[in-house]
Design an enzyme around this catalytic site. Structure first.
Site, PDB file in Angstrom:
ATOM      1  N   GLU A 244       0.878  -1.177   0.000  1.00 15.36           N
ATOM      2  CA  GLU A 244       0.000   0.000   0.000  1.00 15.36           C
ATOM      3  C   GLU A 244       0.914   1.225   0.000  1.00 15.36           C
ATOM      4  O   GLU A 244       1.555   1.518   1.016  1.00 15.36           O
ATOM      5  CB  GLU A 244      -0.903  -0.007   1.239  1.00 15.36           C
ATOM      6  CG  GLU A 244      -1.892  -1.151   1.288  1.00 15.36           C
ATOM      7  CD  GLU A 244      -2.988  -1.029   0.249  1.00 15.36           C
ATOM      8  OE1 GLU A 244      -3.213   0.072  -0.264  1.00 15.36           O
ATOM      9  OE2 GLU A 244      -3.615  -2.056  -0.065  1.00 15.36           O
ATOM     10  N   CYS A 278      -2.353   8.865   2.990  1.00 14.29           N
ATOM     11  CA  CYS A 278      -2.064   8.388   1.629  1.00 14.29           C
ATOM     12  C   CYS A 278      -3.222   8.705   0.706  1.00 14.29           C
ATOM     13  O   CYS A 278      -3.020   8.978  -0.470  1.00 14.29           O
ATOM     14  CB  CYS A 278      -1.798   6.890   1.665  1.00 14.29           C
ATOM     15  SG  CYS A 278      -3.115   5.957   2.456  1.00 14.29           S
TER      16      CYS A 278
HETATM   17  P1  NAD Z   1       8.849   4.813   4.170  1.00 14.71           P
HETATM   18  O1  NAD Z   1       8.719   3.976   2.954  1.00 14.71           O
HETATM   19  O2  NAD Z   1      10.021   5.705   4.285  1.00 14.71           O
HETATM   20  O3  NAD Z   1       8.878   3.896   5.476  1.00 14.71           O
HETATM   21  C1  NAD Z   1       7.846   2.983   5.746  1.00 14.71           C
HETATM   22  C2  NAD Z   1       8.383   1.866   6.626  1.00 14.71           C
HETATM   23  O4  NAD Z   1       9.341   1.104   5.899  1.00 14.71           O
HETATM   24  C3  NAD Z   1       9.097   2.359   7.874  1.00 14.71           C
HETATM   25  O5  NAD Z   1       8.735   1.529   8.954  1.00 14.71           O
HETATM   26  C4  NAD Z   1      10.558   2.186   7.513  1.00 14.71           C
HETATM   27  O6  NAD Z   1      11.413   2.020   8.616  1.00 14.71           O
HETATM   28  C5  NAD Z   1      10.515   0.929   6.683  1.00 14.71           C
HETATM   29  N1  NAD Z   1      11.652   0.714   5.776  1.00 14.71           N
HETATM   30  C6  NAD Z   1      12.476   1.637   5.225  1.00 14.71           C
HETATM   31  N2  NAD Z   1      13.364   1.036   4.406  1.00 14.71           N
HETATM   32  C7  NAD Z   1      13.103  -0.287   4.441  1.00 14.71           C
HETATM   33  C8  NAD Z   1      13.656  -1.433   3.793  1.00 14.71           C
HETATM   34  N3  NAD Z   1      14.675  -1.336   2.934  1.00 14.71           N
HETATM   35  N4  NAD Z   1      13.109  -2.637   4.033  1.00 14.71           N
HETATM   36  C9  NAD Z   1      12.065  -2.766   4.867  1.00 14.71           C
HETATM   37  N5  NAD Z   1      11.495  -1.728   5.519  1.00 14.71           N
HETATM   38  C10 NAD Z   1      12.008  -0.501   5.308  1.00 14.71           C
HETATM   39  O7  NAD Z   1       7.485   5.629   4.296  1.00 14.71           O
HETATM   40  P2  NAD Z   1       7.117   6.762   5.363  1.00 14.71           P
HETATM   41  O8  NAD Z   1       7.859   8.003   4.992  1.00 14.71           O
HETATM   42  O9  NAD Z   1       7.250   6.206   6.727  1.00 14.71           O
HETATM   43  O10 NAD Z   1       5.544   6.952   5.096  1.00 14.71           O
HETATM   44  C11 NAD Z   1       5.008   7.834   4.171  1.00 14.71           C
HETATM   45  C12 NAD Z   1       4.564   7.102   2.926  1.00 14.71           C
HETATM   46  O11 NAD Z   1       3.628   6.083   3.244  1.00 14.71           O
HETATM   47  C13 NAD Z   1       3.826   8.012   1.959  1.00 14.71           C
HETATM   48  O12 NAD Z   1       4.268   7.778   0.648  1.00 14.71           O
HETATM   49  C14 NAD Z   1       2.366   7.587   2.082  1.00 14.71           C
HETATM   50  O13 NAD Z   1       1.583   7.845   0.966  1.00 14.71           O
HETATM   51  C15 NAD Z   1       2.521   6.125   2.333  1.00 14.71           C
HETATM   52  N6  NAD Z   1       1.304   5.575   2.941  1.00 14.71           N
HETATM   53  C16 NAD Z   1       0.508   4.738   2.197  1.00 14.71           C
HETATM   54  C17 NAD Z   1      -0.684   4.236   2.736  1.00 14.71           C
HETATM   55  C18 NAD Z   1      -1.582   3.307   1.932  1.00 14.71           C
HETATM   56  O14 NAD Z   1      -2.396   2.614   2.544  1.00 14.71           O
HETATM   57  N7  NAD Z   1      -1.497   3.253   0.623  1.00 14.71           N
HETATM   58  C19 NAD Z   1      -1.050   4.566   4.037  1.00 14.71           C
HETATM   59  C20 NAD Z   1      -0.232   5.431   4.758  1.00 14.71           C
HETATM   60  C21 NAD Z   1       0.949   5.917   4.199  1.00 14.71           C
END
Ligand code: NAD
Length: 516
Positions: A244, A278
């Protein structure tokens, strides 16, 4: 162990310190897990999973409902953690508990039905002697990785389906906002007598990568960049993942819409959670005849928003801070880029002093050369564009690498139906914004770069964490079967003839006349 603690009690080399985005004070800390610790926790969860699966959906639901009771008994304390680590308004923080209540109640009420065995009629005459059944079995260990915009709601949307399915779940909340979820998982493990099938691994990207390396299936919510990296790793490990990701949701206002309602809905859809949703509304396309009135109403409503981090329980503010200063920088960059290219700011447009605040902002005279119309802003901005007709609105709405959700405003149901089929996004809210995302009986998922797979969707919300297992049972246990060894030529010829007789569609072929 209560992982949440004051910073001073923990080794700073392996500790994540959490500051409140509203005022910068330290509000907690959690120990960071390295790869070995994640592997050890994964092992413990795996060993507890078979007994959890054996409980069946009804037995598992008992524990989930106890967890809900405990969450509600501790609501104010847990939502205070949410508020402290995100800087949200109390109103936005409270919505996170509402999500937890809905998701737990829905999947526990329906889990048994969703996971019921499926008995199927056999196909082909020779198989009439067999009983066919499909049963579902959970992935043993689900890895659940979540972002910072909904510390309680985001993991809750997915953990419940996985637990109801019978999986053990290893969660990795965002390193920016780990406090509320760490406490929720502690509640599961220490307060309600639930089996130890829910674990929390705190840390940043490396910890997340370690979770992916341990899991049998990964449910990820976050950015496109991280989602893509996780999909690659899952492909290498040949395990499924569901993603997502980000969005750039469009809202279309047609000339026959209720403009007062559309303006109020656009403001809510764009500003809820300070725009850090999001499925938040980021781009607005309005048909020319109602554009001026719509813009006036939206600007009035946005200017009237009360921004701040209010006291727990006070509900005194509409929107709060932004979670990270880096995200405030992105919002400021998008506004500056738009203004430099000719956009006008009708209200807001600046950082506010004293925390990660950005003023609720309305931008007009925008176009698709501007970053604010192309990249995810994830902040309290609404960029509004005038369009000449519905075709232009649809073309612009679809002119995006994202396709998460969308919103369509009109009084004409047939028109809404027709246009919804032209929008390239995973969901469409008609005469509302955001709501299509939180309907558990239907799927929520992004198209294009916004994701892979879906969450919720009725039974799918549980079955996505399961594998299908087909069971074929013989009705009669004879000593031998026609097809077993040895091959006897006369018997084999009769079988071949019978197969043709029953499978062909005309007499010539049934009898094998004229074949080569
Ligand atoms: P991010 O991708 O930076 O981080 C998300 C998670 O992934 C964190 O827990 C982070 O520590 C982890 N992570 C980072 N690198 C990783 C790796 N290599 N392997 C595994 N895990 C890793 O996102 P963010 O900045 O925390 O959140 C914002 C983003 O989330 C926005 O783009 C937003 O649109 C999206 N979002 C989507 C939804 C949806 O349901 N579609 C809902 C909420 C947020």
């Amino acid at each position: 162990m209560n992982e949440t603690s004051t910073a001073s009690a923990l080794d700073p080399r392996t500790t994540i310190t959490v500051r409140c985005p509203g005022d910068g004070r330290i509000v907690g800390a959690v120990p960071e897990m390295d790869e070995a610790a994640v592997a050890a926790l994964a092992g413990q969860l795996r060993s507890a999973q078979p007994a959890w699966e054996a409980l069946g959906p009804r037995g598992r639901s008992v524990h989930l409902l106890r967890w809900l009771d405990w969450l509600l008994d501790n609501e104010r304390r847990i939502l205070t953690l949410v508020q402290q680590e995100t800087g949200k308004s109390w109103a936005d923080a409270s919505l996170e508990m509402a999500v937890a209540i809905d998701v737990i109640n829905y999947f526990t009420a329906n889990g048994e039905k969703f996971m019921a065995d499926r008995t199927v009629k056999a196909a082909g005459a020779a198989n009439k002697v067999r009983r066919l059944r499909v049963q579902v079995r959970p992935h043993q260990l689900v890895g659940l990785i979540t972002p910072w915009n909904g510390p309680l709601a985001s993991p809750m949307m997915d953990v419940v389906g996985a637990l109801v399915a019978g999986a053990a779940v290893l969660c990795k909340p965002s390193e920016v906002t780990p406090l509320a979820w760490t406490e929720a998982v502690r509640g599961w493990n220490e307060e309600i007598g639930a089996p130890p099938v829910l674990g929390c691994a705190n840390g940043a990207g490396a910890t997340g990568a370690a979770v992916v390396d341990q899991a049998d299936m990964v449910m990820f919510t976050g950015s496109v960049r991280t989602g893509r990296a996780i999909a690659v790793r899952c492909a290498q490990r040949l395990i499924p993942c569901s993603l997502e990701l980000g969005g750039k949701d469009a809202l279309i206002v047609l000339a026959d819409a209720d403009i007062e309602r559309a303006a109020a809905g656009a403001v809510w859809g764009g500003m809820t959670n300070s725009g850090q949703a999001c499925v938040g509304v980021e781009r607005v396309y309005v048909e020319a005849p109602v554009y001026d009135r719509f813009v006036t109403l939206v600007t009035e409503k946005v200017a009237a928003l009360r921004q701040g981090m209010d006291q727990p329980g006070s509900f005194a503010c509409d929107i709060g801070a932004m979670v990270t200063s880096a995200q405030v920088d992105i919002v400021a960059d998008h506004v500056a880029d738009a203004v430099a290219k000719g956009a006008r700011v009708l209200t807001g447009g600046h950082r506010s002093p004293g925390g990660n605040f950005f003023e609720p902002t309305v931008l007009v005279d925008v176009d698709h050369t501007m970053t604010c119309m192309r990249e995810e802003t994830f902040g309290p901005t609404l960029a509004i564009m005038r369009v000449s007709n519905e075709d232009e609105a649809i073309a612009l709405a679809n002119d995006s690498e994202y396709g998460l959700s969308s919103s369509l405003w009109t009084r004409d149901r047939a028109r809404a139906d027709r246009l919804s089929r032209r929008i390239e996004a995973g969901s469409v809210s008609v005469n509302n914004a955001v709501v299509a995302t939180f309907q558990m009986p239907i799927p929520m998922g992004g198209w294009k770069n916004s994701g892979l797979g879906t969450r919720f969707g009725g039974a799918h919300g549980v079955l996505k964490y399961c594998r299908q297992q087909s069971v074929v049972e013989e009705r009669f246990a004879l000593k031998s079967e026609l097809l077993w060894y040895p091959v006897i030529p006369a018997k084999a010829r009769i079988i071949a003839k019978l197969t043709r007789l029953m499978g062909a569609h005309d007499w010539r072929r049934r009898l094998g006349i004229g074949r080569s």
